[in-house]
Structures are given as structure tokens and as C-alpha cells.
Design a protein around this motif. Structure first.
Motif, short mmCIF file in Angstrom:
data_model
loop_
_atom_site.label_atom_id
_atom_site.label_comp_id
_atom_site.label_asym_id
_atom_site.label_seq_id
_atom_site.Cartn_x
_atom_site.Cartn_y
_atom_site.Cartn_z
N GLY A 296 -54.97 34.45 5.46
CA GLY A 296 -55.57 34.05 4.18
C GLY A 296 -55.82 32.56 4.18
N SER A 297 -56.18 32.03 3.01
CA SER A 297 -56.48 30.60 2.94
C SER A 297 -55.20 29.79 2.75
CB SER A 297 -57.42 30.33 1.76
OG SER A 297 -56.72 30.52 0.55
N ALA A 298 -55.34 28.48 2.92
CA ALA A 298 -54.21 27.58 2.70
C ALA A 298 -53.76 27.65 1.24
CB ALA A 298 -54.61 26.15 3.06
N ALA A 299 -54.73 27.72 0.32
CA ALA A 299 -54.38 27.80 -1.11
C ALA A 299 -53.61 29.09 -1.41
CB ALA A 299 -55.64 27.71 -1.96
N GLU A 300 -54.03 30.19 -0.78
CA GLU A 300 -53.31 31.47 -0.98
C GLU A 300 -51.89 31.39 -0.41
OE1 GLU A 300 -57.06 34.62 -0.97
OE2 GLU A 300 -56.29 33.86 0.94
N CYS A 302 -50.08 28.69 -0.16
CA CYS A 302 -49.27 27.86 -1.07
C CYS A 302 -48.92 28.64 -2.34
CB CYS A 302 -50.01 26.57 -1.42
SG CYS A 302 -50.12 25.45 -0.02
N ALA A 303 -49.86 29.44 -2.84
CA ALA A 303 -49.57 30.26 -4.03
C ALA A 303 -48.45 31.25 -3.72
CB ALA A 303 -50.83 30.98 -4.48
N ARG A 304 -48.47 31.79 -2.52
CA ARG A 304 -47.43 32.75 -2.11
C ARG A 304 -46.06 32.05 -2.01
NH1 ARG A 304 -43.85 35.08 -1.37
NH2 ARG A 304 -43.26 36.80 0.02
N LEU A 305 -46.05 30.84 -1.45
CA LEU A 305 -44.80 30.07 -1.35
C LEU A 305 -44.25 29.77 -2.75
CD1 LEU A 305 -45.73 27.40 1.37
CD2 LEU A 305 -44.49 29.55 1.73
N LYS A 306 -45.15 29.48 -3.65
CA LYS A 306 -44.74 29.09 -5.01
C LYS A 306 -44.01 30.23 -5.72
CE LYS A 306 -46.58 26.81 -9.10
NZ LYS A 306 -47.79 26.47 -9.85
N GLU A 307 -44.39 31.46 -5.40
CA GLU A 307 -43.69 32.62 -5.99
C GLU A 307 -42.20 32.56 -5.67
OE1 GLU A 307 -45.38 36.27 -4.58
OE2 GLU A 307 -47.40 35.68 -5.22
N ASP A 308 -41.86 31.99 -4.52
CA ASP A 308 -40.45 31.88 -4.13
C ASP A 308 -39.89 30.48 -4.38
OD1 ASP A 308 -40.36 34.51 -3.39
OD2 ASP A 308 -40.76 34.14 -1.27
N GLY A 309 -40.61 29.69 -5.18
CA GLY A 309 -40.08 28.40 -5.59
C GLY A 309 -40.27 27.28 -4.59
N LEU A 310 -41.24 27.43 -3.69
CA LEU A 310 -41.50 26.36 -2.71
C LEU A 310 -42.90 25.79 -2.95
CD1 LEU A 310 -40.95 24.72 -0.13
CD2 LEU A 310 -41.69 26.71 1.21
N LEU A 311 -42.95 24.48 -3.16
CA LEU A 311 -44.25 23.84 -3.41
C LEU A 311 -44.70 23.05 -2.19
CD1 LEU A 311 -43.63 22.41 -7.01
CD2 LEU A 311 -44.57 24.63 -6.36
N ALA A 314 -52.16 22.46 -0.49
CA ALA A 314 -53.32 22.81 0.33
C ALA A 314 -54.27 21.61 0.31
CB ALA A 314 -54.01 24.05 -0.23
N THR A 315 -54.55 21.03 1.46
CA THR A 315 -55.40 19.83 1.49
C THR A 315 -56.80 20.13 2.01
OG1 THR A 315 -54.62 19.25 3.69
CG2 THR A 315 -53.43 18.29 1.84
N ALA A 316 -57.02 21.34 2.51
CA ALA A 316 -58.33 21.78 2.99
C ALA A 316 -58.26 23.31 3.03
CB ALA A 316 -58.61 21.20 4.39
N PRO A 317 -59.39 24.00 3.22
CA PRO A 317 -59.36 25.48 3.16
C PRO A 317 -58.32 26.12 4.08
CG PRO A 317 -61.61 24.70 3.08
CD PRO A 317 -60.76 23.49 3.30
N THR A 318 -58.06 25.48 5.23
CA THR A 318 -57.07 26.09 6.14
C THR A 318 -55.84 25.21 6.33
OG1 THR A 318 -58.09 25.06 8.07
CG2 THR A 318 -58.88 27.27 7.48
#
Ligand SMILES: *Cc1c(COP(=O)(O)O)cnc(C)c1O
Length: 347
Positions: A296-300, A302-311, A314-318
Motif C-alpha cells: 500500500g502507500s506510505a500514508a496507508e 502510517c494510518a495503520r501504525l496509528k491504529e496501534d498508537g505509533l505515529l 509519510a513524506t512522499a507516496p512511498t
């Protein structure tokens, strides 16, 4: 929200430590626009000394420090040479152009490193058709270059070239102390090749706000005027300057911990097959990695990591950036790696 989160987005997210807050609470203050604030004076004096410069000026941000640093060397219609990936050119709204009438000529450095051969022939002829080439800027460590350290000999060579060609030199040293701690080459040795040097207190050093510009007494007197017109004259600024001074005294050597934690994080990322460190190896406290587009993309990610409390950011699409700092220890890094491993397995 971020209190429960593991926040690796940036080294700017650190909260002042209890000891730093005590230094702020106890700070002697005065009106710095009248030159009356002893804490600001102490901070400026201490930084100037650490950078081997005559004087320094406390300013609200690294953006303002760079803006003023470029401006004291140039007039409207002048040109600065810089790396195409540098912070001044990419992330400061081209304030040098908007607010100072200065043009930029970019050179494609390799991870932010410009070689002398790339500079040959870039000085404009003295002719009414052209802007005047006035300034060279470098960045160390280099943010978009992955927190990379400029090779010392290259800095020496490039700044020597600038001087021989009559150019002034400015260093965006937002993370200069990271370069100093990682190489063992003192900040003053790096700084001596430049007429002006900007450093940030609000990044890895862990102060809540502030940056400073250092240089000769004449240049800093001039910088003082520019700070005022840009709205950067601050009154009882000692309250925040005390935090920056505390950071200079207590948080420089510990940057080595951030670098060790970045290595630990990098090692974890190397073992995750949908992630690819870029650059590899990691020089300091910035860790960049690519996410396999099949995942998936870098943003996706990061969104997945955030679900588990990790921020992470994403600085570019990948591309994702993770930064180690004062508020993440080795244990936090290990937890981050486990969350990344879980994310890599399950979208
Ligand atoms: C953060 C940063 C700046 C700007 O600092 P601000 O305080 O955010 O304005 C300048 N240069 C580099 C390399 C940076 O990382």
C-alpha cells in the motif's frame, strides 16, 4: 492523544523535561527588545562561544533564522546557490524570494552533498543581464538527504571555493549538533567555514521553541535589524531562552542516544520485508524507509501504525520518516518495531 502515542514524526515533538521547566520558571528576564534580558544574553553568548563566532541572535524559528541568514548577505537582485533538496529552497515558502528579492540557483547534490566540480562556472558574469551571485548555502545534517552528515572535507572544499569566488556562506545547521556528536568534529570546527550559521533548539535539543543565528559582530548587528522588521523581536524571551540554554548545557551529548536508537530502529526495519531503508545506512536521528507499493502507500502504512498508537510521517507516496528524540527510548523503539512488524503482516 499523543501522550499515549509513540511519536516518531519529528524531533520537534519533545516536551520540555521537568528540569528544563524549572530552568524556565527560574529564568531571570527583561525586555529583550531593549536588550535587557539576561537569559537571552547568556544563551546568545554561550551559543556564539560553542560555534566559535563573535555573536549570536535568538529568533523564534529556524525558518526565520535562515531567512535572516540569507538576507544579511544579499540585496534584492542577488542570487544564492543551494542544493535542490535543501530546507531553505523547499520548505520555507521561498521566503528569500517573497520577502527579500533574492533568486535561488539550485545544484543537484547527492543526498544534499554538493561537490566543487558541480559549482564550476556557476558564478554569473558581471553584466546587466544577470543577477549577482552572492551566497552559497549548505545544510548539515541534511534533512531530505536522510539526516545525512556532509563529509567534512567536502564542506571545507566547497566553502573554500565560495570564498575564492567572493561568495558569502551560510549554514542551515538546524541539526548541526547531531553532526558534531556523530562525527566527533566539534560544532565550532564545522561552523568556521561559514559566515553565518543557523541552529535550532527546538529539534533534537528538546527546547520548546527557538533557533539562533551566529556570525561576526557586524553581521549579527545587521541581523538584529532584520529580525525586528520581520516581527521577531521578543520581549521577556528569557523564559524560552532559558530552555534553550538548558538544552545546550544538558542535551547535546545525549544526541548520541538518539543516534543509537535510530540504528536500533533501522535494524528492525531491515528485518521487515515490505520496508526498505532509504538511505541505508542511517547517519544520525532521521530514519527514512520506503513501503512496498504491493502493501500500500506510505500514508496507508502510517494510518495503520496509528491504529496501534505509533505515529510516523509519510513524506512522499512511498516514503515514511521516523525520527528518534528525547522522548523515545530504546524500549519505545522496540515497541515501535513490533507495531511495524504487525502492520507489515496485516493491512
Ligand atoms: C526544521 C528545519 C528548519 C526550520 O525550522 P523551523 O523552526 O521549523 O522553522 C530549517 N532547516 C532544517 C534542515 C530543518 O530541519
Amino acid at each position: 492523544m499523543t501522550d499515549q502515542c509513540l511519536d516518531f514524526r519529528s524531533d520537534t515533538v519533545t516536551r520540555p523535561t521537568p528540569a528544563m521547566r524549572r530552568a524556565m520558571a527560574d529564568a531571570e528576564v527583561g525586555d529583550d527588545v531593549f536588550g535587557d534580558d539576561p537569559s537571552v544574553e547568556r544563551l546568545q553568548g554561550r551559543l556564539a562561544e560553542m560555534l566559535g563566532k563573535e555573536a549570536a541572535l535568538y529568533v523564534p524559528s529556524g525558518t526565520m533564522s535562515n531567512l535572516i541568514g540569507v538576507r544579511v548577505h544579499c540585496r534584492p537582485g542577488d542570487e544564492m546557490i543551494c542544493d535542490a533538496g535543501c530546507h531553505i529552497y523547499n520548505y520555507e515558502q521561498a521566503g528569500y524570494a517573497q520577502l527579500s528579492g533574492i533568486a535561488a540557483r539550485t545544484v543537484n547534490g547527492r543526498r544534499g552533498v554538493i561537490e566543487v566540480e558541480q559549482l564550476e562556472g556557476l558564478i554569473r558574469p558581471s553584466d546587466a543581464h544577470y543577477v549577482r551571485t552572492r551566497l552559497l548555502t549548505l545544510e548539515n545534517t541534511h534533512n531530505r538527504g536522510g539526516g545525512s552528515i556532509q563529509p567534512y572535507e567536502t564542506v571545507e572544499a566547497v566553502c573554500g571555493w565560495a570564498r575564492r569566488n567572493g561568495l558569502a556562506t551560510h549554514l542551515d545547521g538546524a541539526r548541526l549538533f547531531n553532526a558534531a556528536v556523530a562525527t566527533g568534529i566539534e560544532a565550532a570546527r564545522w561552523a568556521r567555514h561559514f559566515d553565518t550559521v543557523s541552529v535550532c533548539f527546538s529539534k533534537g535539543l528538546g527546547a520548546p521553541v527557538g533557533s539562533a543565528l551566529a556570525g561576526s559582530g557586524d553581521l549579527i548587528r545587521e541581523a538584529h535589524r532584520h529580525r525586528k522588521v520581520l516581527g521577531g523581536g521578543m520581549r521577556e524571551a528569557g523564559v524560552i531562552a532559558a530552555a534553550a540554554l538548558y538544552a545546550l548545557e544538558h542535551h547535546v551529548d545525549r544526541l548520541a542516544d538518539d543516534h543509537a536508537n535510530a540504528q536500533r530502529l533501522a535494524e528492525g526495519i531491515r528485518r521487515i520485508d515490505v520496508l526498505d531503508l532509504d538511505p541505508d545506512p542511517v547517519d544520525t536521528n532521521l530514519v527514512f524507509f520506503r513501503v512496498d507499493p504491493a502493501w500500500g502507500s506510505a500514508a496507508e502504512f502510517c494510518a495503520r501504525l496509528k491504529e496501534d498508537g505509533l505515529l510516523m510521517l509519510a513524506t512522499a507516496p512511498t516514503m515514511v520518516r521516523a525520527v528518534t528524540h528525547l522522548d523515545v527510548d530504546g524500549d519505545a523503539v522496540d515497541r515501535a518495531i513490533r507495531i511495524m512488524q504487525a502492520a507489515a503482516r496485516r493491512r
